[in-house]
Design a protein around this motif. Structure first.
Motif, PDB file in Angstrom:
ATOM      1  N   LEU A  95     -40.148 -13.973 -25.245  1.00 51.49           N
ATOM      2  CA  LEU A  95     -39.475 -12.963 -24.532  1.00 51.49           C
ATOM      3  C   LEU A  95     -38.656 -11.924 -25.093  1.00 51.49           C
ATOM      4  CD1 LEU A  95     -38.388 -12.375 -21.769  1.00 51.49           C
ATOM      5  CD2 LEU A  95     -36.435 -13.778 -22.080  1.00 51.49           C
ATOM      6  N   PHE A  96     -37.899 -12.341 -26.117  1.00 48.35           N
ATOM      7  CA  PHE A  96     -36.938 -11.172 -26.689  1.00 48.35           C
ATOM      8  C   PHE A  96     -37.747 -10.469 -27.729  1.00 48.35           C
ATOM      9  CE2 PHE A  96     -33.810 -14.678 -25.792  1.00 48.35           C
ATOM     10  CZ  PHE A  96     -33.146 -13.697 -25.076  1.00 48.35           C
ATOM     11  N   TYR A  97     -38.561 -10.838 -28.569  1.00 45.56           N
ATOM     12  CA  TYR A  97     -39.413 -10.281 -29.433  1.00 45.56           C
ATOM     13  C   TYR A  97     -40.284  -9.308 -28.781  1.00 45.56           C
ATOM     14  CZ  TYR A  97     -37.501 -12.480 -33.726  1.00 45.56           C
ATOM     15  OH  TYR A  97     -36.916 -13.093 -34.599  1.00 45.56           O
ATOM     16  N   GLY A  98     -40.933 -10.201 -27.672  1.00 43.23           N
ATOM     17  CA  GLY A  98     -41.944  -9.198 -26.854  1.00 43.23           C
ATOM     18  C   GLY A  98     -41.340  -8.046 -26.205  1.00 43.23           C
ATOM     19  N   TYR A  99     -40.033  -8.294 -25.490  1.00 43.54           N
ATOM     20  CA  TYR A  99     -39.493  -7.252 -24.846  1.00 43.54           C
ATOM     21  C   TYR A  99     -38.950  -6.055 -25.781  1.00 43.54           C
ATOM     22  CZ  TYR A  99     -36.211  -5.071 -21.374  1.00 43.54           C
ATOM     23  OH  TYR A  99     -35.478  -4.110 -20.565  1.00 43.54           O
ATOM     24  N   VAL A 100     -38.471  -6.337 -26.831  1.00 41.45           N
ATOM     25  CA  VAL A 100     -37.755  -5.293 -27.814  1.00 41.45           C
ATOM     26  C   VAL A 100     -38.955  -4.510 -28.382  1.00 41.45           C
ATOM     27  CG1 VAL A 100     -37.516  -6.640 -29.811  1.00 41.45           C
ATOM     28  CG2 VAL A 100     -35.850  -4.880 -29.091  1.00 41.45           C
ATOM     29  N   THR A 101     -40.410  -4.999 -28.352  1.00 41.96           N
ATOM     30  CA  THR A 101     -41.224  -4.173 -28.763  1.00 41.96           C
ATOM     31  C   THR A 101     -42.239  -3.572 -27.801  1.00 41.96           C
ATOM     32  OG1 THR A 101     -41.401  -5.849 -30.706  1.00 41.96           O
ATOM     33  CG2 THR A 101     -43.431  -4.502 -30.330  1.00 41.96           C
ATOM     34  N   VAL A 102     -42.495  -4.158 -26.698  1.00 39.05           N
ATOM     35  CA  VAL A 102     -43.465  -3.764 -25.871  1.00 39.05           C
ATOM     36  C   VAL A 102     -42.881  -2.587 -25.068  1.00 39.05           C
ATOM     37  CG1 VAL A 102     -44.938  -4.399 -23.917  1.00 39.05           C
ATOM     38  CG2 VAL A 102     -44.874  -5.871 -25.642  1.00 39.05           C
ATOM     39  N   VAL A 103     -41.592  -2.850 -24.554  1.00 38.30           N
ATOM     40  CA  VAL A 103     -41.064  -1.985 -23.541  1.00 38.30           C
ATOM     41  C   VAL A 103     -40.582  -0.668 -24.237  1.00 38.30           C
ATOM     42  CG1 VAL A 103     -38.719  -1.461 -22.201  1.00 38.30           C
ATOM     43  CG2 VAL A 103     -39.896  -3.671 -22.213  1.00 38.30           C
ATOM     44  N   PRO A 104     -39.993  -0.663 -25.737  1.00 37.15           N
ATOM     45  CA  PRO A 104     -39.747   0.780 -26.148  1.00 37.15           C
ATOM     46  C   PRO A 104     -41.370   1.322 -26.675  1.00 37.15           C
ATOM     47  CG  PRO A 104     -38.442  -1.088 -27.092  1.00 37.15           C
ATOM     48  CD  PRO A 104     -39.366  -1.628 -26.401  1.00 37.15           C
ATOM     49  N   LEU A 105     -42.536   0.692 -26.770  1.00 41.94           N
ATOM     50  CA  LEU A 105     -43.654   1.021 -26.823  1.00 41.94           C
ATOM     51  C   LEU A 105     -44.251   1.890 -25.653  1.00 41.94           C
ATOM     52  CD1 LEU A 105     -46.093   1.876 -29.052  1.00 41.94           C
ATOM     53  CD2 LEU A 105     -46.889  -0.661 -28.106  1.00 41.94           C
ATOM     54  N   ALA A 106     -44.110   1.179 -24.749  1.00 37.61           N
ATOM     55  CA  ALA A 106     -44.357   1.901 -23.321  1.00 37.61           C
ATOM     56  C   ALA A 106     -43.656   2.984 -23.050  1.00 37.61           C
ATOM     57  CB  ALA A 106     -44.233   0.721 -22.141  1.00 37.61           C
ATOM     58  N   LEU A 107     -42.214   2.860 -23.107  1.00 42.33           N
ATOM     59  CA  LEU A 107     -41.325   4.338 -22.868  1.00 42.33           C
ATOM     60  C   LEU A 107     -41.874   5.210 -24.000  1.00 42.33           C
ATOM     61  CD1 LEU A 107     -39.185   5.345 -21.491  1.00 42.33           C
ATOM     62  CD2 LEU A 107     -37.522   4.287 -22.971  1.00 42.33           C
ATOM     63  N   TYR A 108     -42.230   4.992 -25.109  1.00 38.94           N
ATOM     64  CA  TYR A 108     -42.482   6.075 -26.126  1.00 38.94           C
ATOM     65  C   TYR A 108     -43.870   6.827 -25.660  1.00 38.94           C
ATOM     66  CZ  TYR A 108     -44.535   7.831 -30.330  1.00 38.94           C
ATOM     67  OH  TYR A 108     -45.375   8.905 -31.341  1.00 38.94           O
ATOM     68  N   ILE A 109     -44.807   6.044 -25.063  1.00 42.47           N
ATOM     69  CA  ILE A 109     -46.197   6.958 -24.611  1.00 42.47           C
ATOM     70  C   ILE A 109     -45.580   7.558 -23.399  1.00 42.47           C
ATOM     71  CG2 ILE A 109     -48.027   6.221 -23.464  1.00 42.47           C
ATOM     72  CD1 ILE A 109     -48.407   3.661 -25.430  1.00 42.47           C
ATOM     73  N   VAL A 110     -44.961   6.946 -22.469  1.00 39.02           N
ATOM     74  CA  VAL A 110     -44.472   7.691 -21.268  1.00 39.02           C
ATOM     75  C   VAL A 110     -43.792   9.082 -21.518  1.00 39.02           C
ATOM     76  CG1 VAL A 110     -43.129   7.723 -19.178  1.00 39.02           C
ATOM     77  CG2 VAL A 110     -44.685   5.591 -19.814  1.00 39.02           C
ATOM     78  N   LEU A 111     -42.687   8.960 -22.451  1.00 38.34           N
ATOM     79  CA  LEU A 111     -42.109  10.188 -22.802  1.00 38.34           C
ATOM     80  C   LEU A 111     -42.899  11.176 -23.588  1.00 38.34           C
ATOM     81  CD1 LEU A 111     -38.641   8.712 -23.935  1.00 38.34           C
ATOM     82  CD2 LEU A 111     -38.986   9.781 -21.855  1.00 38.34           C
ATOM     83  N   LYS A 112     -43.781  10.661 -24.357  1.00 37.55           N
ATOM     84  CA  LYS A 112     -44.756  11.587 -24.816  1.00 37.55           C
ATOM     85  C   LYS A 112     -45.796  12.342 -24.217  1.00 37.55           C
ATOM     86  CE  LYS A 112     -47.465  11.829 -28.991  1.00 37.55           C
ATOM     87  NZ  LYS A 112     -48.304  11.273 -30.385  1.00 37.55           N
ATOM     88  N   TYR A 113     -46.117  11.533 -22.983  1.00 40.91           N
ATOM     89  CA  TYR A 113     -47.001  12.043 -21.736  1.00 40.91           C
ATOM     90  C   TYR A 113     -46.217  13.222 -21.048  1.00 40.91           C
ATOM     91  CZ  TYR A 113     -49.365  12.541 -17.531  1.00 40.91           C
ATOM     92  OH  TYR A 113     -50.207  12.907 -16.323  1.00 40.91           O
ATOM     93  N   PHE A 114     -44.851  13.150 -20.789  1.00 41.93           N
ATOM     94  CA  PHE A 114     -44.022  14.136 -20.189  1.00 41.93           C
ATOM     95  C   PHE A 114     -43.720  15.089 -20.887  1.00 41.93           C
ATOM     96  CE2 PHE A 114     -44.070  10.611 -16.853  1.00 41.93           C
ATOM     97  CZ  PHE A 114     -44.185  11.201 -15.742  1.00 41.93           C
ATOM     98  N   SER A 115     -44.090  15.147 -22.313  1.00 38.52           N
ATOM     99  CA  SER A 115     -43.525  16.282 -23.270  1.00 38.52           C
ATOM    100  C   SER A 115     -41.905  16.169 -23.403  1.00 38.52           C
ATOM    101  CB  SER A 115     -43.785  17.537 -22.739  1.00 38.52           C
ATOM    102  OG  SER A 115     -45.314  17.650 -22.547  1.00 38.52           O
ATOM    103  N   ALA A 116     -41.614  14.918 -23.507  1.00 43.27           N
ATOM    104  CA  ALA A 116     -40.211  14.698 -23.927  1.00 43.27           C
ATOM    105  C   ALA A 116     -40.169  13.547 -25.009  1.00 43.27           C
ATOM    106  CB  ALA A 116     -39.265  14.365 -22.732  1.00 43.27           C
ATOM    107  N   PRO A 117     -40.941  13.871 -26.096  1.00 46.28           N
ATOM    108  CA  PRO A 117     -40.923  12.748 -27.128  1.00 46.28           C
ATOM    109  C   PRO A 117     -39.986  12.152 -27.741  1.00 46.28           C
ATOM    110  CG  PRO A 117     -42.014  14.706 -28.165  1.00 46.28           C
ATOM    111  CD  PRO A 117     -41.689  15.021 -26.530  1.00 46.28           C
ATOM    112  N   SER A 118     -39.731  10.917 -28.151  1.00 48.34           N
ATOM    113  CA  SER A 118     -38.549  10.220 -28.797  1.00 48.34           C
ATOM    114  C   SER A 118     -39.284   9.476 -29.926  1.00 48.34           C
ATOM    115  CB  SER A 118     -37.629   9.591 -27.740  1.00 48.34           C
ATOM    116  OG  SER A 118     -36.518   8.866 -28.432  1.00 48.34           O
ATOM    117  N   GLY A 119     -38.353   9.450 -30.889  1.00 49.21           N
ATOM    118  CA  GLY A 119     -38.824   8.453 -32.010  1.00 49.21           C
ATOM    119  C   GLY A 119     -39.165   7.068 -31.652  1.00 49.21           C
TER     120      GLY A 119
END
Length: 280
Positions: free
Chosen positions: A169-193
């Motif tokens: 739960l914890f390792y998966g959440y702290v890895t998968v959620v930021p990765l998904a958010l990274y892709i979403v922000l990049k799609y909306f032209s607001a990329p974050s590290g």
């Protein structure tokens, strides 16, 4: 010349005899030059520990950065991802840095965490926070369940799945959620590290450590309150720190922030149902 039993010898050098000791040599005066050893540190000290204002450094500088022409291969491109040197900057923090970032996570309304860590996001704190959460969740859950069974005089068996479930739960959440958010922000032209998102989400989970410790109190309504407060603090911390950055994504920024907030609350609900709830 013989006199009784004694024989007199003339005062002359005889072959094989010991010569008489002459006058002692004059005293030699040795003069030492003035030394500055009594002054510490010496003026103009050389070396890596020169100057008291600078912190100590490693004796071997090649560990921090390989010198040109060294035997260590210099990788580039995707190959550098699989080297230790690629991840070394993300662990370049000390205890004071980690404690300061943990303190910021406990005051979520400040919203200044992302600005403070923009130039130096770390993975050291998130890794140990998640690891601590796994052991706290497993140990506290096991202890509370054991007490509940003993008070009701029921047989108790240790559930090893609690440890593996918490790790996933914890390792998966702290890895998968930021990765998904990274892709979403990049799609909306607001990329974050990506590393900055990992750092933000990792520290957002710290509030669940004291919340899990307080779950030992055998009051169901109290456990719901603790889980709710921890979830709100964690969700607010993440949403407020990403709000200003996500605003550049256009009109969809509010939906993205709301999704981040609700997803963090969903994590608190899952923790309440599976870790804060004691079943007998």
């Amino acid at each position: 010349m013989m006199s009784g039993n004694y024989t007199s010898i003339d005062n002359q050098n005889v072959t094989g005899s010991v010569p008489s000791v002459g006058d002692p040599p004059p005293h030699v005066v040795v003069k030492f030059n003035d030394s500055n050893l009594q002054t510490f540190p010496p003026a103009g000290a050389q070396g890596k520990i020169a100057g008291a204002s600078r912190p100590p450094r490693d004796a071997d500088d090649t560990f921090g950065k390989p010198a040109s022409g060294s035997d260590e291969p210099q990788q580039s491109g995707w190959f550098r991802t699989f080297t230790i040197a690629a991840y070394r900057p993300y662990f370049d923090v000390d205890t004071s840095d980690v404690l300061e970032r943990i303190k910021d996570s406990l005051f979520p309304f400040r919203g200044s965490f992302s600005e403070k860590t923009a130039n130096n996001p770390d993975l050291y704190g998130p890794f140990w926070i998640c690891t601590t959460l796994i052991f706290v969740a497993a140990s506290i859950g096991t202890f509370v369940t054991y007490l509940a069974h003993k008070l009701q005089k029921k047989e108790w068996d240790y559930d090893i799945n609690l440890m593996t479930w918490s790790a996933g739960l914890f390792y998966g959440y702290v890895t998968v959620v930021p990765l998904a958010l990274y892709i979403v922000l990049k799609y909306f032209s607001a990329p974050s590290g990506f590393v900055q998102l990992l750092c933000l989400y990792g520290y957002s989970l710290f509030v669940f450590i004291p919340a899990l410790c307080l779950s030992v109190i055998p009051q169901e309504i109290f456990r719901w309150v603790i889980a709710g407060v921890a979830g709100l603090m964690s969700a607010t911390f993440v949403a407020l720190n990403l709000r200003n950055h996500i605003k550049s994504a256009g009109e969809s920024w509010f939906l993205i922030v709301a999704g981040i907030f609700l997803l963090q609350l969903a994590l608190a609900l899952v923790l309440k149902l599976y870790l804060f709830t004691i079943t007998v």
